[in-house]
Design a protein around this motif. Structure first.
Motif, PDB file in Angstrom:
ATOM      1  N   UNK A 113       1.154  -0.918  -0.271  1.00  0.00           N
ATOM      2  CA  UNK A 113      -0.045  -0.012  -0.249  1.00  0.00           C
ATOM      3  C   UNK A 113       1.268   1.281  -0.052  1.00  0.00           C
ATOM      4  N   UNK A 114       0.367   1.816  -0.717  1.00  0.00           N
ATOM      5  CA  UNK A 114       1.554   3.707  -0.882  1.00  0.00           C
ATOM      6  C   UNK A 114       0.481   4.957  -0.928  1.00  0.00           C
ATOM      7  N   UNK A 115       1.037   5.669   0.724  1.00  0.00           N
ATOM      8  CA  UNK A 115       0.141   7.022   0.871  1.00  0.00           C
ATOM      9  C   UNK A 115       0.716   7.833  -0.926  1.00  0.00           C
ATOM     10  N   UNK A 116      -0.693   8.318  -1.490  1.00  0.00           N
ATOM     11  CA  UNK A 116      -0.198   9.485  -1.928  1.00  0.00           C
ATOM     12  C   UNK A 116      -0.370  10.699  -1.929  1.00  0.00           C
ATOM     13  N   UNK A 117       0.327  12.003  -2.000  1.00  0.00           N
ATOM     14  CA  UNK A 117      -0.113  13.167  -1.250  1.00  0.00           C
ATOM     15  C   UNK A 117       0.343  13.460  -0.816  1.00  0.00           C
ATOM     16  N   UNK A 118       0.364  14.567   0.641  1.00  0.00           N
ATOM     17  CA  UNK A 118       0.985  15.295   1.248  1.00  0.00           C
ATOM     18  C   UNK A 118      -0.010  15.456   2.559  1.00  0.00           C
ATOM     19  N   UNK A 119      -0.173  14.787   3.490  1.00  0.00           N
ATOM     20  CA  UNK A 119      -1.139  14.702   4.516  1.00  0.00           C
ATOM     21  C   UNK A 119      -1.405  16.698   5.474  1.00  0.00           C
ATOM     22  N   UNK A 120      -2.402  17.118   5.099  1.00  0.00           N
ATOM     23  CA  UNK A 120      -2.639  18.321   5.998  1.00  0.00           C
ATOM     24  C   UNK A 120      -2.310  18.526   6.811  1.00  0.00           C
ATOM     25  N   UNK A 121      -2.249  17.524   7.694  1.00  0.00           N
ATOM     26  CA  UNK A 121      -1.355  17.469   9.096  1.00  0.00           C
ATOM     27  C   UNK A 121      -0.131  17.680   9.626  1.00  0.00           C
ATOM     28  N   UNK A 123       1.703  18.810   6.430  1.00  0.00           N
ATOM     29  CA  UNK A 123       2.356  19.950   5.963  1.00  0.00           C
ATOM     30  C   UNK A 123       1.518  21.325   6.510  1.00  0.00           C
ATOM     31  N   UNK A 124       0.963  21.354   7.194  1.00  0.00           N
ATOM     32  CA  UNK A 124       0.518  23.178   8.002  1.00  0.00           C
ATOM     33  C   UNK A 124       0.576  22.596   9.405  1.00  0.00           C
ATOM     34  N   UNK A 125       0.522  21.657   9.528  1.00  0.00           N
ATOM     35  CA  UNK A 125       0.418  21.426  11.341  1.00  0.00           C
ATOM     36  C   UNK A 125       1.694  20.806  11.813  1.00  0.00           C
ATOM     37  N   UNK A 126       2.522  20.115  10.800  1.00  0.00           N
ATOM     38  CA  UNK A 126       4.512  19.919  11.663  1.00  0.00           C
ATOM     39  C   UNK A 126       3.908  18.343  11.789  1.00  0.00           C
ATOM     40  N   UNK A 127       2.892  17.695  11.503  1.00  0.00           N
ATOM     41  CA  UNK A 127       2.658  15.935  12.262  1.00  0.00           C
ATOM     42  C   UNK A 127       3.707  15.154  11.447  1.00  0.00           C
ATOM     43  N   UNK A 128       3.401  13.716  11.499  1.00  0.00           N
ATOM     44  CA  UNK A 128       4.194  12.423  10.984  1.00  0.00           C
ATOM     45  C   UNK A 128       3.389  12.259  10.536  1.00  0.00           C
ATOM     46  N   UNK A 154      -4.594  13.017   1.451  1.00  0.00           N
ATOM     47  CA  UNK A 154      -4.253  14.721   1.734  1.00  0.00           C
ATOM     48  C   UNK A 154      -5.120  15.256   2.583  1.00  0.00           C
ATOM     49  N   UNK A 155      -6.206  14.677   2.548  1.00  0.00           N
ATOM     50  CA  UNK A 155      -7.365  15.539   3.867  1.00  0.00           C
ATOM     51  C   UNK A 155      -7.046  15.391   5.290  1.00  0.00           C
ATOM     52  N   UNK A 156      -6.435  13.934   5.266  1.00  0.00           N
ATOM     53  CA  UNK A 156      -5.643  13.871   6.661  1.00  0.00           C
ATOM     54  C   UNK A 156      -4.850  15.160   7.520  1.00  0.00           C
ATOM     55  N   UNK A 157      -5.666  15.454   9.011  1.00  0.00           N
ATOM     56  CA  UNK A 157      -5.271  15.937   9.874  1.00  0.00           C
ATOM     57  C   UNK A 157      -5.215  15.324  11.232  1.00  0.00           C
ATOM     58  N   UNK A 158      -4.165  16.563  12.268  1.00  0.00           N
ATOM     59  CA  UNK A 158      -3.133  15.756  12.997  1.00  0.00           C
ATOM     60  C   UNK A 158      -4.473  15.041  14.523  1.00  0.00           C
ATOM     61  N   UNK A 159      -4.737  13.460  13.976  1.00  0.00           N
ATOM     62  CA  UNK A 159      -5.149  13.176  14.796  1.00  0.00           C
ATOM     63  C   UNK A 159      -6.275  11.727  13.876  1.00  0.00           C
ATOM     64  N   UNK A 160      -6.054  12.323  12.573  1.00  0.00           N
ATOM     65  CA  UNK A 160      -7.163  11.264  12.036  1.00  0.00           C
ATOM     66  C   UNK A 160      -6.105  10.217  11.098  1.00  0.00           C
ATOM     67  N   UNK A 161      -7.066   9.041  11.675  1.00  0.00           N
ATOM     68  CA  UNK A 161      -6.398   7.767  10.323  1.00  0.00           C
ATOM     69  C   UNK A 161      -7.436   7.218   9.125  1.00  0.00           C
ATOM     70  N   UNK A 162      -7.029   6.385   8.634  1.00  0.00           N
ATOM     71  CA  UNK A 162      -7.661   6.026   6.974  1.00  0.00           C
ATOM     72  C   UNK A 162      -7.606   4.061   7.931  1.00  0.00           C
ATOM     73  N   UNK A 187       0.180  11.822  13.143  1.00  0.00           N
ATOM     74  CA  UNK A 187       0.432  11.811  14.498  1.00  0.00           C
ATOM     75  C   UNK A 187       1.483  13.414  14.949  1.00  0.00           C
ATOM     76  N   UNK A 188       0.953  14.331  16.232  1.00  0.00           N
ATOM     77  CA  UNK A 188       1.123  15.443  16.268  1.00  0.00           C
ATOM     78  C   UNK A 188       3.281  15.239  16.344  1.00  0.00           C
ATOM     79  N   UNK A 189       3.932  16.307  16.349  1.00  0.00           N
ATOM     80  CA  UNK A 189       5.417  16.121  16.498  1.00  0.00           C
ATOM     81  C   UNK A 189       5.281  16.502  18.121  1.00  0.00           C
ATOM     82  N   UNK A 190       6.164  15.486  18.807  1.00  0.00           N
ATOM     83  CA  UNK A 190       7.025  15.860  20.175  1.00  0.00           C
ATOM     84  C   UNK A 190       7.845  17.094  20.250  1.00  0.00           C
TER      85      UNK A 190
END
Length: 256
Positions: A113-121, A123-128, A154-162, A187-190
């Motif tokens: 399985x491969x992720x496509x695009x950059x997650x919003x969390x 890109x804008x929240x510094x998540x991982x 791409x629509x994944x925010x911090x704390x969200x999952x697929x 996940x949120x960065x430490x």
């Protein structure tokens, strides 16, 4: 879909290390094809042809149309490359196993399985973005087998999952994993403060515990030493009295 490639093979009857070594010396690779509807059969494939097949593969599942030559006749057998053994030093191919499949029979295997695009969390929240699963179990006909399953994150925010149940797959493909199983997670960065808060108790606590154990041990050893020191004189005095008494009794006995 998994790329179907043509590969020529010859049936072989020779076995044993010496004969297999001679076979490799001719530029051929020993192989075996297994299947639910046929007995395992020993084969030989040209090394250069096999290398071309492996290098042209776009995914982990390589669907091969084997043209097996035996007794002057050629039989086509559809198979997946199941395992490739390499030399530990030269990394050259030493042996290959094929798993025969039927064009009209569904098969079960794992697909990356491969992720496509950059997650919003990210890109804008510094998540991982974390890969909870790297492969998905699928069931399908050989012609429908995908090379890889791509998932837009791409629509994944911090704390969200697929989860598995949210993934769209090509027609004819069914996912076998638990639908509630997460595949991707942001996940949120430490932060530095969190790292310091997590690290400080362990760093400060460990020396304190070790020091406390040492002090307790030293105090215990000192206390035991004091007790022993007190006990020795007492034992000496008690031992001196019995020795002096017999000598005093012996003198009068000598005079008599």
């Amino acid at each position: 879909m998994a790329k179907q490639v043509l590969l020529k093979a010859k049936a072989r009857t020779e076995a044993g290390k010496t004969r297999v070594k001679k076979l490799r010396g001719t530029g051929a690779i020993p192989a075996v094809i297994y299947g639910a509807h046929h007995q395992p059969q020993s084969l030989a494939v040209a090394e250069i042809d096999l290398e071309n097949v492996l290098h042209s593969a776009t995914g982990e599942n390589v669907l091969v149309d084997l043209q097996v030559e035996e007794g002057g006749k050629t039989v086509n057998r559809l198979a997946l490359i199941q395992e490739v053994q390499h030399h530990p030093v030269t990394d050259s191919v030493m042996h290959v196993d094929f798993h025969e499949v039927l064009a009209t029979e569904k098969l079960r295997t794992s697909v990356p399985v491969r992720a496509v695009g950059e997650a919003a969390g990210v890109k804008t929240g510094g998540g991982i973005l974390e890969y909870v699963m790297r492969d998905l179990r699928v069931e399908c006909l050989p012609r429908d087998l995908p090379d890889v399953i791509e998932v837009n994150v791409e629509k994944l925010e911090i704390g969200q999952s697929i989860h598995v149940g949210e993934i769209a797959v090509p027609a004819g493909v069914a996912l076998l994993d638990d639908k509630q199983q997460p595949v991707f997670l942001v996940v949120a960065p430490i932060t530095e403060e969190e790292e310091a808060a997590l690290g400080q108790p362990a760093e400060a606590g460990e020396p304190e515990v070790i020091g406390a154990k040492k002090e307790e041990g030293e105090e215990g050893a000192a206390a035991e030493g004091e007790k022993k020191a007190e006990a020795k004189p007492a034992a000496g005095k008690e031992a001196a009295k019995p020795e002096a008494a017999p000598k005093a009794e012996a003198k009068p006995a000598a005079k008599k």
